[in-house]
Design a protein around this motif. Structure first.
Motif, PDB file in Angstrom:
ATOM      1  N   ARG A  17      26.257 -56.026  57.590  1.00  0.00           N
ATOM      2  CA  ARG A  17      25.870 -56.845  58.583  1.00  0.00           C
ATOM      3  C   ARG A  17      24.514 -56.331  59.209  1.00  0.00           C
ATOM      4  O   ARG A  17      23.739 -57.155  59.629  1.00  0.00           O
ATOM      5  CB  ARG A  17      27.048 -56.929  59.780  1.00  0.00           C
ATOM      6  CG  ARG A  17      28.261 -57.749  59.350  1.00  0.00           C
ATOM      7  CD  ARG A  17      29.327 -57.755  60.101  1.00  0.00           C
ATOM      8  NE  ARG A  17      29.340 -58.129  61.372  1.00  0.00           N
ATOM      9  CZ  ARG A  17      30.294 -58.295  62.315  1.00  0.00           C
ATOM     10  NH1 ARG A  17      31.327 -57.647  62.158  1.00  0.00           N
ATOM     11  NH2 ARG A  17      29.862 -58.603  63.431  1.00  0.00           N
ATOM     12  N   PHE A  18      24.235 -55.005  59.352  1.00  0.00           N
ATOM     13  CA  PHE A  18      23.232 -54.529  59.907  1.00  0.00           C
ATOM     14  C   PHE A  18      22.085 -54.877  58.798  1.00  0.00           C
ATOM     15  O   PHE A  18      21.214 -55.286  59.322  1.00  0.00           O
ATOM     16  CB  PHE A  18      23.420 -52.714  59.763  1.00  0.00           C
ATOM     17  CG  PHE A  18      21.946 -52.257  60.125  1.00  0.00           C
ATOM     18  CD1 PHE A  18      21.445 -52.186  61.173  1.00  0.00           C
ATOM     19  CD2 PHE A  18      21.203 -51.668  58.925  1.00  0.00           C
ATOM     20  CE1 PHE A  18      20.182 -51.652  61.518  1.00  0.00           C
ATOM     21  CE2 PHE A  18      20.142 -51.199  59.183  1.00  0.00           C
ATOM     22  CZ  PHE A  18      19.278 -51.148  60.229  1.00  0.00           C
ATOM     23  N   LYS A  21      20.954 -58.536  59.133  1.00  0.00           N
ATOM     24  CA  LYS A  21      20.367 -59.072  60.380  1.00  0.00           C
ATOM     25  C   LYS A  21      18.904 -58.636  60.137  1.00  0.00           C
ATOM     26  O   LYS A  21      18.184 -59.159  60.786  1.00  0.00           O
ATOM     27  CB  LYS A  21      21.237 -58.362  61.753  1.00  0.00           C
ATOM     28  CG  LYS A  21      20.509 -58.430  62.926  1.00  0.00           C
ATOM     29  CD  LYS A  21      21.069 -59.726  63.838  1.00  0.00           C
ATOM     30  CE  LYS A  21      20.240 -59.685  65.298  1.00  0.00           C
ATOM     31  NZ  LYS A  21      21.213 -60.321  66.127  1.00  0.00           N
ATOM     32  N   VAL A  22      18.792 -57.472  59.884  1.00  0.00           N
ATOM     33  CA  VAL A  22      17.390 -56.844  59.718  1.00  0.00           C
ATOM     34  C   VAL A  22      16.635 -57.803  59.019  1.00  0.00           C
ATOM     35  O   VAL A  22      15.613 -58.026  59.063  1.00  0.00           O
ATOM     36  CB  VAL A  22      17.291 -55.365  59.220  1.00  0.00           C
ATOM     37  CG1 VAL A  22      15.779 -54.888  58.842  1.00  0.00           C
ATOM     38  CG2 VAL A  22      17.737 -54.424  60.390  1.00  0.00           C
ATOM     39  N   GLN A  23      17.079 -58.226  57.588  1.00  0.00           N
ATOM     40  CA  GLN A  23      16.566 -58.985  56.847  1.00  0.00           C
ATOM     41  C   GLN A  23      16.114 -60.362  57.267  1.00  0.00           C
ATOM     42  O   GLN A  23      14.874 -60.851  57.340  1.00  0.00           O
ATOM     43  CB  GLN A  23      17.241 -59.139  55.518  1.00  0.00           C
ATOM     44  CG  GLN A  23      17.184 -57.881  54.576  1.00  0.00           C
ATOM     45  CD  GLN A  23      16.102 -57.527  53.872  1.00  0.00           C
ATOM     46  OE1 GLN A  23      15.057 -58.203  53.937  1.00  0.00           O
ATOM     47  NE2 GLN A  23      15.745 -56.266  53.520  1.00  0.00           N
ATOM     48  N   LYS A  24      17.089 -60.935  58.069  1.00  0.00           N
ATOM     49  CA  LYS A  24      16.970 -62.250  58.421  1.00  0.00           C
ATOM     50  C   LYS A  24      16.050 -62.359  59.605  1.00  0.00           C
ATOM     51  O   LYS A  24      15.276 -63.304  59.971  1.00  0.00           O
ATOM     52  CB  LYS A  24      18.454 -62.861  58.947  1.00  0.00           C
ATOM     53  CG  LYS A  24      18.550 -64.099  59.350  1.00  0.00           C
ATOM     54  CD  LYS A  24      19.918 -64.897  59.562  1.00  0.00           C
ATOM     55  CE  LYS A  24      19.818 -66.313  59.842  1.00  0.00           C
ATOM     56  NZ  LYS A  24      21.081 -66.850  59.904  1.00  0.00           N
ATOM     57  N   PHE A  25      16.037 -61.541  60.610  1.00  0.00           N
ATOM     58  CA  PHE A  25      15.329 -61.622  62.066  1.00  0.00           C
ATOM     59  C   PHE A  25      14.256 -60.500  62.004  1.00  0.00           C
ATOM     60  O   PHE A  25      13.577 -60.383  63.081  1.00  0.00           O
ATOM     61  CB  PHE A  25      16.321 -61.127  63.064  1.00  0.00           C
ATOM     62  CG  PHE A  25      17.330 -62.475  63.152  1.00  0.00           C
ATOM     63  CD1 PHE A  25      16.809 -63.804  63.416  1.00  0.00           C
ATOM     64  CD2 PHE A  25      18.501 -62.389  62.647  1.00  0.00           C
ATOM     65  CE1 PHE A  25      18.015 -64.895  63.570  1.00  0.00           C
ATOM     66  CE2 PHE A  25      19.536 -63.310  62.787  1.00  0.00           C
ATOM     67  CZ  PHE A  25      19.049 -64.554  63.518  1.00  0.00           C
ATOM     68  N   ALA A  60      25.017 -49.183  69.632  1.00  0.00           N
ATOM     69  CA  ALA A  60      23.725 -49.657  69.752  1.00  0.00           C
ATOM     70  C   ALA A  60      23.741 -50.860  68.589  1.00  0.00           C
ATOM     71  O   ALA A  60      23.189 -51.864  68.720  1.00  0.00           O
ATOM     72  CB  ALA A  60      22.725 -48.810  70.008  1.00  0.00           C
ATOM     73  N   LEU A  61      23.705 -50.385  67.447  1.00  0.00           N
ATOM     74  CA  LEU A  61      23.688 -51.125  66.335  1.00  0.00           C
ATOM     75  C   LEU A  61      24.579 -52.268  66.186  1.00  0.00           C
ATOM     76  O   LEU A  61      24.272 -53.406  65.707  1.00  0.00           O
ATOM     77  CB  LEU A  61      23.789 -50.424  64.715  1.00  0.00           C
ATOM     78  CG  LEU A  61      22.551 -49.223  64.569  1.00  0.00           C
ATOM     79  CD1 LEU A  61      22.599 -48.217  63.493  1.00  0.00           C
ATOM     80  CD2 LEU A  61      21.281 -49.946  64.734  1.00  0.00           C
ATOM     81  N   GLY A  62      25.855 -52.000  66.716  1.00  0.00           N
ATOM     82  CA  GLY A  62      26.827 -53.213  66.697  1.00  0.00           C
ATOM     83  C   GLY A  62      26.176 -54.291  67.678  1.00  0.00           C
ATOM     84  O   GLY A  62      26.425 -55.428  67.472  1.00  0.00           O
ATOM     85  N   TYR A  63      25.535 -53.776  68.811  1.00  0.00           N
ATOM     86  CA  TYR A  63      25.090 -54.819  69.790  1.00  0.00           C
ATOM     87  C   TYR A  63      24.023 -55.532  69.087  1.00  0.00           C
ATOM     88  O   TYR A  63      23.724 -56.830  69.297  1.00  0.00           O
ATOM     89  CB  TYR A  63      24.666 -53.763  70.971  1.00  0.00           C
ATOM     90  CG  TYR A  63      24.025 -54.856  72.166  1.00  0.00           C
ATOM     91  CD1 TYR A  63      25.113 -55.609  72.959  1.00  0.00           C
ATOM     92  CD2 TYR A  63      22.751 -55.428  72.105  1.00  0.00           C
ATOM     93  CE1 TYR A  63      24.577 -56.421  73.740  1.00  0.00           C
ATOM     94  CE2 TYR A  63      22.379 -56.342  72.999  1.00  0.00           C
ATOM     95  CZ  TYR A  63      23.153 -56.904  73.825  1.00  0.00           C
ATOM     96  OH  TYR A  63      22.666 -57.873  75.004  1.00  0.00           O
ATOM     97  N   PHE A  64      23.138 -54.721  68.572  1.00  0.00           N
ATOM     98  CA  PHE A  64      22.049 -55.550  67.559  1.00  0.00           C
ATOM     99  C   PHE A  64      22.574 -56.550  66.693  1.00  0.00           C
ATOM    100  O   PHE A  64      21.943 -57.608  66.661  1.00  0.00           O
ATOM    101  CB  PHE A  64      21.343 -54.521  66.796  1.00  0.00           C
ATOM    102  CG  PHE A  64      19.921 -55.004  66.021  1.00  0.00           C
ATOM    103  CD1 PHE A  64      19.177 -55.655  66.592  1.00  0.00           C
ATOM    104  CD2 PHE A  64      20.272 -55.034  64.512  1.00  0.00           C
ATOM    105  CE1 PHE A  64      18.014 -56.229  65.844  1.00  0.00           C
ATOM    106  CE2 PHE A  64      19.367 -55.440  63.906  1.00  0.00           C
ATOM    107  CZ  PHE A  64      18.129 -56.155  64.280  1.00  0.00           C
TER     108      PHE A  64
END
Length: 130
Positions: A17-18, A21-25, A60-64
């Motif tokens: 999921r990390f 999210k990084v790739q998509k956004f 913090a990464l979960g919040y991201f």
């Protein structure tokens, strides 16, 4: 905001999921947000980082990653402000574990995502090292 606020988001963190999210956004979030999350991510990978510190990072990464932010990520101009504030808070808490090798990994990945001309000075200055 404190460590307890961050730790409640631990359940939302996963490697898959990390990176999704990084790739998509990454382009929308900008280099500051992405650099900060990459610093946290690579610090998390270090075996010598205490579990309590890793819990802060994972929260913090979960919040991201969390799809329901205080300020939705699609909100123009402000969508990643809450992500950045949570990530920066965690980053400052774990800054003593962010070494030059960690910064180098994060910058290399940032260049993969954004190209050669990335400016990390804003986040680096918050860490107290250029």
């Amino acid at each position: 905001m404190d460590a307890a606020d961050i730790s409640q988001h631990e359940e939302h963190f996963s490697e898959e999921r990390f990176w999704k999210k990084v790739q998509k956004f990454s382009k929308k979030a900008g280099t500051s947000v992405v650099y900060a999350v990459l610093l946290l991510y690579y610090t998390l990978q270090k075996p010598d980082v205490p579990m309590k510190v890793k819990a802060t990072i994972v929260g913090a990464l979960g919040y991201f990653i969390l799809p329901l932010d205080v300020i939705p990520d699609f909100a123009i101009g402000a969508g990643y402000a809450d992500d950045l504030s949570v990530v920066l808070f965690a980053l400052i808490q774990v800054a003593i574990y962010v070494d030059d090798a960690t910064k180098r990994k994060a910058k290399d990945k940032l260049k993969d995502l954004f190209g050669e001309n990335v400016d990390t000075s804003e986040i680096d200055s918050k860490l107290g090292r250029a």
